[in-house]
Design a protein around this motif. Structure first.
Motif, PDB file in Angstrom:
ATOM      1  N   ARG A  47       0.805  -1.233   0.000  1.00  0.00           N
ATOM      2  CA  ARG A  47       0.000   0.000   0.000  1.00  0.00           C
ATOM      3  C   ARG A  47       0.829   1.270   0.000  1.00  0.00           C
ATOM      4  NH1 ARG A  47      -3.980  -0.327   4.963  1.00  0.00           N
ATOM      5  NH2 ARG A  47      -4.716   1.725   4.241  1.00  0.00           N
ATOM      6  N   TYR A  48       2.052   1.200   0.570  1.00  0.00           N
ATOM      7  CA  TYR A  48       2.837   2.425   0.775  1.00  0.00           C
ATOM      8  C   TYR A  48       4.256   2.278   0.237  1.00  0.00           C
ATOM      9  CZ  TYR A  48      -0.881   2.957   4.275  1.00  0.00           C
ATOM     10  OH  TYR A  48      -2.101   3.030   4.910  1.00  0.00           O
ATOM     11  N   THR A  49       4.817   3.405  -0.159  1.00  0.00           N
ATOM     12  CA  THR A  49       6.232   3.455  -0.507  1.00  0.00           C
ATOM     13  C   THR A  49       7.035   3.468   0.790  1.00  0.00           C
ATOM     14  OG1 THR A  49       6.299   5.871  -0.499  1.00  0.00           O
ATOM     15  CG2 THR A  49       5.703   4.789  -2.584  1.00  0.00           C
ATOM     16  N   GLN A  50       8.353   3.396   0.681  1.00  0.00           N
ATOM     17  CA  GLN A  50       9.201   3.395   1.875  1.00  0.00           C
ATOM     18  C   GLN A  50       9.100   4.694   2.666  1.00  0.00           C
ATOM     19  OE1 GLN A  50      13.215   2.243   0.854  1.00  0.00           O
ATOM     20  NE2 GLN A  50      12.673   0.070   0.783  1.00  0.00           N
ATOM     21  N   ASP A  51       8.725   5.773   2.001  1.00  0.00           N
ATOM     22  CA  ASP A  51       8.582   7.044   2.729  1.00  0.00           C
ATOM     23  C   ASP A  51       7.146   7.286   3.188  1.00  0.00           C
ATOM     24  OD1 ASP A  51       7.368   7.632   0.345  1.00  0.00           O
ATOM     25  OD2 ASP A  51       8.733   9.259  -0.211  1.00  0.00           O
ATOM     26  N   GLY A  52       6.281   6.272   3.064  1.00  0.00           N
ATOM     27  CA  GLY A  52       4.932   6.357   3.611  1.00  0.00           C
ATOM     28  C   GLY A  52       3.869   6.887   2.671  1.00  0.00           C
ATOM     29  N   ALA A  53       4.224   7.178   1.432  1.00  0.00           N
ATOM     30  CA  ALA A  53       3.235   7.660   0.470  1.00  0.00           C
ATOM     31  C   ALA A  53       2.410   6.486  -0.067  1.00  0.00           C
ATOM     32  CB  ALA A  53       3.926   8.380  -0.674  1.00  0.00           C
ATOM     33  N   GLU A  54       1.140   6.743  -0.330  1.00  0.00           N
ATOM     34  CA  GLU A  54       0.288   5.695  -0.876  1.00  0.00           C
ATOM     35  C   GLU A  54       0.714   5.325  -2.295  1.00  0.00           C
ATOM     36  OE1 GLU A  54      -3.843   6.653  -0.775  1.00  0.00           O
ATOM     37  OE2 GLU A  54      -4.014   6.324   1.385  1.00  0.00           O
ATOM     38  N   ILE A  55       0.651   4.035  -2.596  1.00  0.00           N
ATOM     39  CA  ILE A  55       0.881   3.547  -3.954  1.00  0.00           C
ATOM     40  C   ILE A  55      -0.481   3.554  -4.646  1.00  0.00           C
ATOM     41  CG2 ILE A  55       1.613   1.570  -5.344  1.00  0.00           C
ATOM     42  CD1 ILE A  55       3.504   0.834  -2.997  1.00  0.00           C
ATOM     43  N   ALA A  56      -0.657   4.445  -5.584  1.00  0.00           N
ATOM     44  CA  ALA A  56      -1.976   4.745  -6.135  1.00  0.00           C
ATOM     45  C   ALA A  56      -2.663   3.560  -6.781  1.00  0.00           C
ATOM     46  CB  ALA A  56      -1.865   5.894  -7.139  1.00  0.00           C
ATOM     47  N   ASP A  57      -1.898   2.652  -7.396  1.00  0.00           N
ATOM     48  CA  ASP A  57      -2.555   1.583  -8.134  1.00  0.00           C
ATOM     49  C   ASP A  57      -2.843   0.352  -7.276  1.00  0.00           C
ATOM     50  OD1 ASP A  57       0.029   0.686  -7.872  1.00  0.00           O
ATOM     51  OD2 ASP A  57       0.344   0.237  -9.999  1.00  0.00           O
ATOM     52  N   PHE A  58      -2.471   0.377  -5.983  1.00  0.00           N
ATOM     53  CA  PHE A  58      -2.844  -0.748  -5.116  1.00  0.00           C
ATOM     54  C   PHE A  58      -4.336  -0.676  -4.852  1.00  0.00           C
ATOM     55  CE2 PHE A  58      -3.526  -2.694  -0.906  1.00  0.00           C
ATOM     56  CZ  PHE A  58      -3.182  -3.986  -1.251  1.00  0.00           C
ATOM     57  N   VAL A  59      -4.995  -1.815  -4.927  1.00  0.00           N
ATOM     58  CA  VAL A  59      -6.453  -1.834  -4.963  1.00  0.00           C
ATOM     59  C   VAL A  59      -7.107  -1.107  -3.789  1.00  0.00           C
ATOM     60  CG1 VAL A  59      -6.597  -4.144  -3.886  1.00  0.00           C
ATOM     61  CG2 VAL A  59      -8.483  -3.297  -5.330  1.00  0.00           C
ATOM     62  N   LEU A  60      -6.614  -1.291  -2.575  1.00  0.00           N
ATOM     63  CA  LEU A  60      -7.268  -0.678  -1.416  1.00  0.00           C
ATOM     64  C   LEU A  60      -6.983   0.815  -1.304  1.00  0.00           C
ATOM     65  CD1 LEU A  60      -6.879  -3.454   1.313  1.00  0.00           C
ATOM     66  CD2 LEU A  60      -8.808  -3.015  -0.219  1.00  0.00           C
ATOM     67  N   ASN A  61      -6.088   1.336  -2.137  1.00  0.00           N
ATOM     68  CA  ASN A  61      -5.857   2.777  -2.193  1.00  0.00           C
ATOM     69  C   ASN A  61      -6.715   3.451  -3.259  1.00  0.00           C
ATOM     70  OD1 ASN A  61      -3.957   2.720  -0.154  1.00  0.00           O
ATOM     71  ND2 ASN A  61      -2.216   2.520  -1.547  1.00  0.00           N
ATOM     72  N   GLN A  62      -7.360   2.671  -4.085  1.00  0.00           N
ATOM     73  CA  GLN A  62      -8.207   3.227  -5.127  1.00  0.00           C
ATOM     74  C   GLN A  62      -9.538   3.669  -4.522  1.00  0.00           C
ATOM     75  OE1 GLN A  62      -8.426   0.332  -8.310  1.00  0.00           O
ATOM     76  NE2 GLN A  62      -6.209   0.010  -8.237  1.00  0.00           N
TER      77      GLN A  62
END
Length: 201
Positions: A47-62
């Motif tokens: 869900r997140y990058t190493q710096d805590g940002a959301e990964i936009a294309d991960f399903v639960l972040n959509q």
């Protein structure tokens, strides 16, 4: 434990096989013994990058799936180590039901003990439900534990099997402690009798 009777909600598609418990809740979050607060770290490394940002294309972040209550996943869901934090994290996020072709045994058992319904269905049915879930938030799936059915957004109904004892526990919100407390009167009677027969104990 919260009862599970019926649920109609958004289903998130996760077409991956061998989703293990370390993917569900990475080991660095296992220090707590509280069952709450882990939802924000569910699938943390996905869900997140190493710096805590959301990964936009991960399903639960959509946007369509941020409030998903059902996961439709691939084979062997919940494999890996036997951490009970995995169902805790799912439940804290809001996931009440996981549908897959198979589950790892320990994870499967832990789901029932924490108020999550894991449903095993044939691959062709899971594929249909996966396609249904991909339609987004307007395509809601219904799960009826009493009737043992899953209903897709187009009205197709699929029956599933579940152990009678586990079904009883979920329908009535009974975890292991709850099952014990069902016998509270018998336990009290035994302890009263034991105190009379062995007052020195």
């Amino acid at each position: 434990m919260e009862k599970f009777t019926a649920l109609t909600g958004i289903a998130a598609p996760m077409p991956l096989v061998n989703i293990d418990t370390d993917m569900i809740i990475p080991k660095q979050f296992l220090k707590t013994i509280a069952r709450t607060g882990l939802g924000k770290n569910l699938f943390d490394e996905m869900r997140y990058t190493q710096d805590g940002a959301e990964i936009a294309d991960f399903v639960l972040n959509q946007p369509a799936y941020r409030h998903a209550e059902i996961l439709v996943a691939g084979d062997n869901f919940g494999c890996g180590s036997s951490r009970e934090h995995a169902p805790w994290a799912l439940l804290d996020f809001g996931i009440r039901c996981v549908i897959a072709t198979s589950f790892a045994d320990i994870f499967y058992n832990n789901c029932f003990k924490n108020g999550i319904l894991p449903i095993v269905l044939p691959k062709d049915v899971v594929d249909d439900l996966m396609a249904d879930a991909r339609k987004g938030a307007n395509a809601r799936i219904s799960v009826d534990l009493a009737a043992q059915t899953v209903t897709a957004s187009d009205g197709q109904v699929f029956a599933f099997e579940v152990d009678g004892h586990r079904k009883h526990c979920l329908l009535n919100g009974l975890d292991d402690i709850g099952l014990t407390m069902e016998k509270a009167a018998s336990i009290d009677a035994y302890e009263a009798k034991a105190a009379t027969l062995r007052p020195w104990a």
